[in-house]
Write a protein that holds these residues in place. Structure first.
Motif, mmCIF file in Angstrom:
data_model
loop_
_atom_site.group_PDB
_atom_site.id
_atom_site.type_symbol
_atom_site.label_atom_id
_atom_site.label_comp_id
_atom_site.label_asym_id
_atom_site.label_seq_id
_atom_site.Cartn_x
_atom_site.Cartn_y
_atom_site.Cartn_z
ATOM 1 N N PHE A 126 0.831 -1.216 0.000
ATOM 2 C CA PHE A 126 0.000 0.000 0.000
ATOM 3 C C PHE A 126 0.864 1.263 0.000
ATOM 4 C CE2 PHE A 126 -2.264 3.362 2.317
ATOM 5 C CZ PHE A 126 -3.382 3.492 1.514
ATOM 6 N N LEU A 127 1.967 1.246 0.729
ATOM 7 C CA LEU A 127 2.815 2.426 0.865
ATOM 8 C C LEU A 127 3.709 2.663 -0.350
ATOM 9 C CD1 LEU A 127 3.902 2.066 4.609
ATOM 10 C CD2 LEU A 127 2.350 3.788 3.657
ATOM 11 N N PHE A 128 4.177 1.587 -0.988
ATOM 12 C CA PHE A 128 5.215 1.736 -2.003
ATOM 13 C C PHE A 128 4.777 1.367 -3.429
ATOM 14 C CE2 PHE A 128 7.455 1.025 2.027
ATOM 15 C CZ PHE A 128 8.240 2.177 2.061
ATOM 16 N N PHE A 129 3.568 0.840 -3.578
ATOM 17 C CA PHE A 129 3.100 0.460 -4.911
ATOM 18 C C PHE A 129 1.905 1.319 -5.311
ATOM 19 C CE2 PHE A 129 5.725 -3.073 -3.855
ATOM 20 C CZ PHE A 129 6.065 -3.704 -5.041
ATOM 21 N N PRO A 130 1.582 1.371 -6.613
ATOM 22 C CA PRO A 130 0.426 2.151 -7.062
ATOM 23 C C PRO A 130 -0.884 1.647 -6.455
ATOM 24 C CG PRO A 130 1.809 1.542 -8.924
ATOM 25 C CD PRO A 130 2.327 0.789 -7.743
ATOM 26 N N SER A 264 -2.012 3.712 -13.401
ATOM 27 C CA SER A 264 -2.593 4.486 -12.301
ATOM 28 C C SER A 264 -3.627 5.477 -12.805
ATOM 29 C CB SER A 264 -1.491 5.231 -11.535
ATOM 30 O OG SER A 264 -0.591 4.320 -10.962
ATOM 31 N N SER A 265 -3.358 6.078 -13.968
ATOM 32 C CA SER A 265 -4.288 7.064 -14.531
ATOM 33 C C SER A 265 -5.587 6.428 -15.019
ATOM 34 C CB SER A 265 -3.619 7.813 -15.686
ATOM 35 O OG SER A 265 -3.193 6.898 -16.686
ATOM 36 N N GLU A 266 -5.540 5.124 -15.339
ATOM 37 C CA GLU A 266 -6.730 4.418 -15.836
ATOM 38 C C GLU A 266 -7.561 3.821 -14.712
ATOM 39 O OE1 GLU A 266 -4.753 2.785 -20.018
ATOM 40 O OE2 GLU A 266 -4.905 1.463 -18.280
ATOM 41 N N PHE A 267 -6.901 3.527 -13.589
ATOM 42 C CA PHE A 267 -7.570 2.739 -12.557
ATOM 43 C C PHE A 267 -8.676 3.496 -11.834
ATOM 44 C CE2 PHE A 267 -7.801 1.097 -8.167
ATOM 45 C CZ PHE A 267 -8.300 -0.168 -8.469
#
Length: 323
Positions: A126-130, A264-267
């Motif tokens: 959660f802290l280090f991944f998208p 990330s922009s699509e999610f």
């Protein structure tokens, strides 16, 4: 002289008109080519979309058949493997105390299939991944726990140490089929292989590193399953069934849903889509209803009542709150 000039002007004018018409024709041809190219690209995109949809349908069909087979065939090997397990586990136990170094080693290994490891692992992700990856891993943990609890309620199959005075009590008094450690660790750690390989660009062209990662996680899954058997927490059939269900859930999450492949922009636009939210809300409400029905079917069982309340309801409500 004037006639000659007029003739020259006419020639010049006709030439300029010819050039203009040629230019216009070239522009028109370019536009036509652009339109043709765009139409061709659209057709290619449509074909790709149709192929993807067809592949998705085949994958879903495969998964349905797979779950149907492993669920319907489980009863064939259940009793036979359960009896074999009891004999082997009593021989392994022998005169060894539960604090024997042999058992302490396997108790350490079995922790890697429990929430005490999975929750901190999720916090790191959660802290280090998208966001799409952390959400994806959270879904894996929640749904694998839900499926484990639901199937244990349905089967009500006892653990090996419930039958024997020789074997030590190694965990709380939940039912044993399927093995939650086998199911959760198989689904989570196999999914992590894909997540790591896709997220870290340095691994894209390094097959040896990918193979090493696959071997490490595969050995970890195998050791967790062995630990559940040696500690007499589960019989062979329960471990095998948990592994089979975990394999199916892994295929569902990675090869059908595939949230880890989103950008990330699509999610965020995807997950905030009204249709997606409605579909997930309906799924989670149905799962909650199934949990409630199952709870009332087993509520007379005092040993299992607390497990139902603490786990199945917890994960069902978390699912609903997510959306």
């Amino acid at each position: 002289m004037e006639i000659k000039k007029d003739e020259e002007d006419i020639v010049k004018h006709s030439r300029s008109n010819t050039l203009i018409s040629i230019k216009n024709l070239n522009i028109y041809n370019k536009k036509e080519n652009i339109n043709e190219n765009s139409d061709l690209s659209k057709r290619k995109d449509n074909i790709k979309t149709e192929d993807k949809n067809q592949n998705q349908k085949l994958k879903i069909l495969f998964l349905i058949i797979y779950f149907f087979l492993i669920i319907s065939l489980e009863f064939i090997y259940r009793n036979h493997l359960h009896n074999i397990s009891m004999n082997i586990q009593e021989k392994i136990k022998g005169n060894k105390d539960k604090n024997h170094p042999f058992y302490i080693f396997w108790k350490i290994i079995t922790v890697f299939g429990e929430e005490i490891i999975m929750i901190p692992l999720y916090m790191i992700i959660f802290l280090f991944f998208p966001l799409n990856i952390s959400f994806f891993v959270l879904l894996i943990i929640i749904y694998s726990s839900y499926i484990t609890g639901l199937f244990k309620m349905i089967y009500k199959e006892k653990r090996p140490y419930w039958y024997s005075d020789v074997l030590d009590i190694v965990c709380n008094k939940e039912y044993g089929n399927p093995s939650g450690h086998s199911l959760s660790s198989t689904c989570l750690y196999l999914s992590l292989i894909h997540i790591i390989n896709n997220y870290f660009s340095c691994l894209k062209n390094r097959k040896i590193l990918k193979i090493i990662i696959f071997i490490i996680f595969s050995i970890l899954i195998l050791l967790i399953m062995i630990s559940r058997f040696i500690l007499s927490a589960h019989s062979f059939n329960q471990i095998l069934y948990g592994f089979s269900l975990g394999l199916g859930l892994y295929f569902l999450f990675i090869h059908i849903l595939g949230y880890h492949t989103f950008k990330s922009s699509e999610f965020l636009p995807f997950i905030q889509n009204t249709k997606v939210l409605i579909i997930y809300s309906i799924i989670n409400i149905l799962l909650l209803l199934v949990s409630i029905i199952a709870y009332f079917l087993v509520k007379e069982d005092e040993n299992f009542k607390n497990f139902v309340i603490q786990n199945v309801f917890k994960f069902s409500f978390i699912n609903i709150c997510l959306f």
